[in-house]
Design a protein around this motif. Sequence first.
Motif, PDB file in Angstrom:
ATOM      1  N   VAL A   1      58.494  -2.848  85.832  1.00 37.71           N
ATOM      2  CA  VAL A   1      59.524  -3.239  84.660  1.00 37.71           C
ATOM      3  C   VAL A   1      60.902  -3.189  85.158  1.00 37.71           C
ATOM      4  CG1 VAL A   1      60.237  -2.698  82.325  1.00 37.71           C
ATOM      5  CG2 VAL A   1      57.698  -2.606  82.999  1.00 37.71           C
ATOM      6  N   PRO A   2      61.697  -4.191  85.003  1.00 37.94           N
ATOM      7  CA  PRO A   2      63.206  -3.928  85.548  1.00 37.94           C
ATOM      8  C   PRO A   2      63.922  -3.023  84.922  1.00 37.94           C
ATOM      9  CG  PRO A   2      62.515  -6.354  85.244  1.00 37.94           C
ATOM     10  CD  PRO A   2      61.610  -5.565  84.827  1.00 37.94           C
ATOM     11  N   LYS A   3      64.948  -2.555  85.518  1.00 35.58           N
ATOM     12  CA  LYS A   3      65.752  -1.439  84.773  1.00 35.58           C
ATOM     13  C   LYS A   3      66.279  -1.938  83.908  1.00 35.58           C
ATOM     14  CE  LYS A   3      68.499   2.176  86.997  1.00 35.58           C
ATOM     15  NZ  LYS A   3      68.498   3.233  88.105  1.00 35.58           N
ATOM     16  N   THR A   4      66.672  -3.213  83.616  1.00 39.09           N
ATOM     17  CA  THR A   4      67.436  -3.511  82.427  1.00 39.09           C
ATOM     18  C   THR A   4      67.106  -3.075  81.231  1.00 39.09           C
ATOM     19  OG1 THR A   4      67.095  -5.548  84.003  1.00 39.09           O
ATOM     20  CG2 THR A   4      68.657  -5.850  82.027  1.00 39.09           C
ATOM     21  N   PHE A   5      65.333  -3.073  81.301  1.00 39.79           N
ATOM     22  CA  PHE A   5      64.526  -2.919  79.966  1.00 39.79           C
ATOM     23  C   PHE A   5      64.464  -1.312  79.773  1.00 39.79           C
ATOM     24  CE2 PHE A   5      63.431  -6.822  81.590  1.00 39.79           C
ATOM     25  CZ  PHE A   5      63.443  -7.899  80.610  1.00 39.79           C
TER      26      PHE A   5
ATOM     27  N   GLY B   1      60.172  -9.838  81.778  1.00 40.07           N
ATOM     28  CA  GLY B   1      60.059  -8.423  81.437  1.00 40.07           C
ATOM     29  C   GLY B   1      59.421  -7.743  82.702  1.00 40.07           C
ATOM     30  N   VAL B   2      59.219  -8.349  83.753  1.00 43.51           N
ATOM     31  CA  VAL B   2      58.524  -7.851  84.918  1.00 43.51           C
ATOM     32  C   VAL B   2      59.202  -8.391  86.192  1.00 43.51           C
ATOM     33  CG1 VAL B   2      56.716  -9.679  84.754  1.00 43.51           C
ATOM     34  CG2 VAL B   2      56.110  -7.467  85.945  1.00 43.51           C
TER      35      VAL B   2
ATOM     36  N   TRP C   1      64.891  -0.037  76.057  1.00 41.78           N
ATOM     37  CA  TRP C   1      63.828  -0.233  75.007  1.00 41.78           C
ATOM     38  C   TRP C   1      62.537   0.327  75.377  1.00 41.78           C
ATOM     39  CZ3 TRP C   1      67.014  -3.878  76.996  1.00 41.78           C
ATOM     40  CH2 TRP C   1      67.955  -4.503  75.672  1.00 41.78           C
ATOM     41  N   VAL C   2      62.353   0.678  76.701  1.00 46.65           N
ATOM     42  CA  VAL C   2      61.015   1.166  77.123  1.00 46.65           C
ATOM     43  C   VAL C   2      61.143   2.703  76.802  1.00 46.65           C
ATOM     44  CG1 VAL C   2      59.487   1.636  79.191  1.00 46.65           C
ATOM     45  CG2 VAL C   2      60.554  -0.639  78.774  1.00 46.65           C
ATOM     46  N   SER C   3      62.141   3.275  77.076  1.00 46.13           N
ATOM     47  CA  SER C   3      62.484   4.711  76.935  1.00 46.13           C
ATOM     48  C   SER C   3      62.229   5.191  75.426  1.00 46.13           C
ATOM     49  CB  SER C   3      63.955   5.225  77.390  1.00 46.13           C
ATOM     50  OG  SER C   3      64.799   4.644  76.918  1.00 46.13           O
TER      51      SER C   3
END
Lengths: 262, 200, 200
Positions: free
Chosen positions: B68-72, B54-55, B75-77
């Motif tokens: 944190v890669p954009k892919t996440f 996740g990093v 979830w992060v938002s």
Amino acid sequence: MDTTTELPLFAKLHGEPYTQLPRDLYIPPDALEIFLEAFEGPLDLLLYLIRRQNLNILDIPIAAITRQYMDYLALMQELRLELAAEYLVMAAWLAEIKSRLLLPSPALVEAEEEDPRAELVRRLQEYERFQQAAQALDALPRLERDLFPAKAQLIERPLARVPPPVSLAELLDALRDVLARAEWVGRHQIQREVLSVRERMSQVLERLDALRFTPFTALFRPEEGRMGVVVTLLAVLELLREALLELVQAEPFAPIHVRRRV
Amino acid sequence: MPTLKAILEAVLLAAEEPLELDRLLEVFPESERPRREELRATLAELAGSYEGRGVELIEVASGFRLQVPKTFSPWVSRLWEARNSSYSRALLETLALIVYRQPITRGEIEAVRGVSLSGGIMKTLQERGWIKVVGHREVPGRPALYATTHAFLDYFNLKGLSELPPLAAARDLEHIGAELDRRLLAASSDSLTATEPSDG
Amino acid sequence: MPTLKAILEAVLLAAEEPLELDRLLEVFPESERPRREELRATLAELAGSYEGRGVELIEVASGFRLQVPKTFSPWVSRLWEARNSSYSRALLETLALIVYRQPITRGEIEAVRGVSLSGGIMKTLQERGWIKVVGHREVPGRPALYATTHAFLDYFNLKGLSELPPLAAARDLEHIGAELDRRLLAASSDSLTATEPSDG
């Protein structure tokens, strides 16, 4: 002030005692001041004196400790350190304990009195426990010193936030408030034409004397109602701000007097 | 003794900004300072170890940073979505005035509230789709006239403005508000329509 | 599609505070939300994967947090040369009293410490979010009662107050009186003064 009794023998070199500080061991003149300021209060100072001499806290030699305590106090006063009142209270207490210990013992036993030192010992012990707890707390690993939150950057902080929910009740609540305030504001605006603060400032100044004090309450006329009182108060505050008058109160809760500044 | 890789990871995770190679070197005491090439090689190794995690470790203009890669972001938002606060009193009062006094100009809102309106409030209300400009008052400056939208009615589960408690009952609002609170507590959000006062 | 483990890692790294299990669950859309047990198991797996790395997963009072372990503080602290993270003895003693005697009033703190409390200390503790007013003692003046917060536990890496080192037992506190009485009976008042060391 005799501080030599407090100074330890620094060292023995080839059997010769050193009573003078070695020249390369320079202690700055204000070190003692810092040292004394480091005490957290009379209990802390007493604990320091007790620990330094490896004395049993349950059996404090009151006379000796009192003497040392007084020496420190005298030193602090000599250095013009601001001495908290608590230090003097403790000095009085120590003196009292000392004098009670000097009473003939039969009186003590028969009266089934506690050892006069007991309360002091209790307080010293209690404080010592929390001193230790504070040290233990300080030793715990903590953020910013030992631990650091692990964080990774976000390329873009997502903006798509869900807007907050609103209930109808909240909306009506807001309306009630704003309408209530609107009424107040409206009335205030009408009143302002009659009782302007500037106008009242002039009136207050006219009424005041530069030599005699006028009672603060005499400035208010109850018949003008709430708004009149408020306007007068605002006028007085504005005049104070502009340093055109001064307020005097002899002691807390005493009547306030006011006069013109010259 | 932690590995060089672990130390670099720790330092990058604790840092609040990108770190240049020189700054990374400085966290080591001189006697233990690795060579630059060694540091670069270990950073590359660290970057590789983040495969599927996740990093990620990247180099930007001002140095190296973990992100944190954009892919996440889906979830992060949601992390921040879940933390929405509530609207300010000023916004709710403004909305209430638009609801009951529409169409209304900004100046009129300010006159009733007794304070000037911050620009953000009207913008937020418009972005939310609850208010819109319906015209202009024909006075100097031609100020915009605001009114509520269908979206506003939908949100509050109202068929029309007439379903709102009448403004005439404004003096009774305290009573109505308490009543609504009571009903809202008792009822689920589905039964919003049931929160109307029966005499309204 | 990232793994559950990677998503949790990303979310924890992006968060600005410890996250509770419920908050972690909320980052998943309902249709994809893992079960609590699954989440717990994955968190344990994530924690295990940090063996030998520059990061650790721990649970504090307000939830789960990724942090740089204590082992790395020599290197990390070199990042910020002048960062001051030490507290005065007065502050620590006050904090210790609140921790172990909560809820406690200002006056009670002063009674144990034997000095009046400077206003700055309580203010600092409150500003840091470590203590809060939890009520008032029903005595004249209704003094505020202070207690510690979750933020305090978080900062000191604790899950609960029970993890704190126990307060030193009051050494013979109950027996002091008896002990002293015994000695008084045994000794005459003359010998009392004789127990003093001849300091000089």
